[in-house]
Design a protein around this motif. Structure first.
Motif, PDB file in Angstrom:
ATOM      1  N   ALA A  14     -39.286   0.295  18.296  1.00 29.78           N
ATOM      2  CA  ALA A  14     -40.325   1.335  18.371  1.00 29.78           C
ATOM      3  C   ALA A  14     -41.514   0.981  17.483  1.00 29.78           C
ATOM      4  CB  ALA A  14     -39.747   2.686  17.956  1.00 29.78           C
ATOM      5  N   TRP A  32     -43.179   4.482  21.298  1.00 30.90           N
ATOM      6  CA  TRP A  32     -43.448   3.132  21.792  1.00 30.90           C
ATOM      7  C   TRP A  32     -44.792   3.143  22.493  1.00 30.90           C
ATOM      8  CZ3 TRP A  32     -38.634   5.307  22.043  1.00 30.90           C
ATOM      9  CH2 TRP A  32     -37.578   4.576  21.464  1.00 30.90           C
ATOM     10  N   MET A  98     -34.659   0.007  25.542  1.00 32.87           N
ATOM     11  CA  MET A  98     -35.825  -0.413  24.773  1.00 32.87           C
ATOM     12  C   MET A  98     -35.609  -1.810  24.184  1.00 32.87           C
ATOM     13  SD  MET A  98     -37.549   2.071  25.650  1.00 32.87           S
ATOM     14  CE  MET A  98     -39.132   1.788  24.890  1.00 32.87           C
ATOM     15  N   SER A 102     -37.830  -5.173  24.976  1.00 37.31           N
ATOM     16  CA  SER A 102     -38.343  -5.971  23.869  1.00 37.31           C
ATOM     17  C   SER A 102     -37.912  -7.434  23.982  1.00 37.31           C
ATOM     18  CB  SER A 102     -37.862  -5.377  22.547  1.00 37.31           C
ATOM     19  OG  SER A 102     -38.274  -6.169  21.465  1.00 37.31           O
ATOM     20  N   THR A 107     -43.216  -4.400  28.101  1.00 43.69           N
ATOM     21  CA  THR A 107     -43.672  -3.178  27.436  1.00 43.69           C
ATOM     22  C   THR A 107     -43.630  -2.063  28.462  1.00 43.69           C
ATOM     23  OG1 THR A 107     -45.173  -4.478  26.062  1.00 43.69           O
ATOM     24  CG2 THR A 107     -45.621  -2.135  26.202  1.00 43.69           C
TER      25      THR A 107
END
Length: 173
Positions: A14, A32, A98, A102, A107
């Motif tokens: 994040a 994010w 997430m 990453s 994104t």
């Protein structure tokens, strides 16, 4: 406990993680950035962001976790314990999604805000946002059964599939 572990896991991907005070203790908000709009201003109200809501509490009496701790079954896929199906499994799926984004250099399309409430009273349920006319997706938690029951369980393989689904959704919507 779970909240601290979740905050640490989310902080790895994040842009910002906060724990603002709430009436029953600190809440957690993770932010994010998205490809289309950068917004770490913290207002949580910018147009076009994706809001993920959940609750991180469990509804079992004190001492239940000591009596029925998290357990991985011999099949290597089934986890049991208070809250593994409702709601902690869903929060782990978001954390994994997430991390997947990453690790692949992706994104989310829009800024994402995750708000797992420490004490839900139903407030983490998406029926509230749907009732307000906000486009809402529900049912992205793990496969399992017996939420809040003595035999509550979740499937790890399904959790990974759901994490990939969440990552794909955030990448494209």
């Amino acid at each position: 406990m779970f909240g601290e572990r979740l905050a640490a896991g989310l902080a790895a991907t994040a842009g910002r993680v906060e724990q603002p005070p709430g009436p029953d203790g600190a809440h957690l908000v993770a932010y994010w950035n998205g490809r289309e709009t950068e917004d770490l201003a913290g207002d949580g109200l910018s147009a076009g962001h994706t809001l993920l809501v959940a609750h991180s509490d469990i509804v079992f009496p004190a001492g239940t976790i000591s009596r029925r701790p998290f357990t991985l079954a011999e099949d290597g896929d089934t986890v049991t314990g208070p809250g593994v199906f409702d709601m902690k499994g869903s929060l782990v799926a978001v954390e994994l999604a997430m991390e997947l984004l990453s690790r692949t250099g992706a994104t989310p399309r829009r800024p994402v805000r995750l708000v797992p409430l420490g004490s839900s009273g139903g407030a983490g349920d998406t029926n509230l946002t749907g009732a307000l006319g906000i486009p809402t997706v529900d049912g992205l938690g793990p496969a399992g059964a017996d939420a809040h029951g003595e035999d509550e369980y979740a499937s790890l393989s399904a959790l990974l599939e759901r994490a990939a689904l969440i990552a794909a959704f955030l990448d494209t919507h």
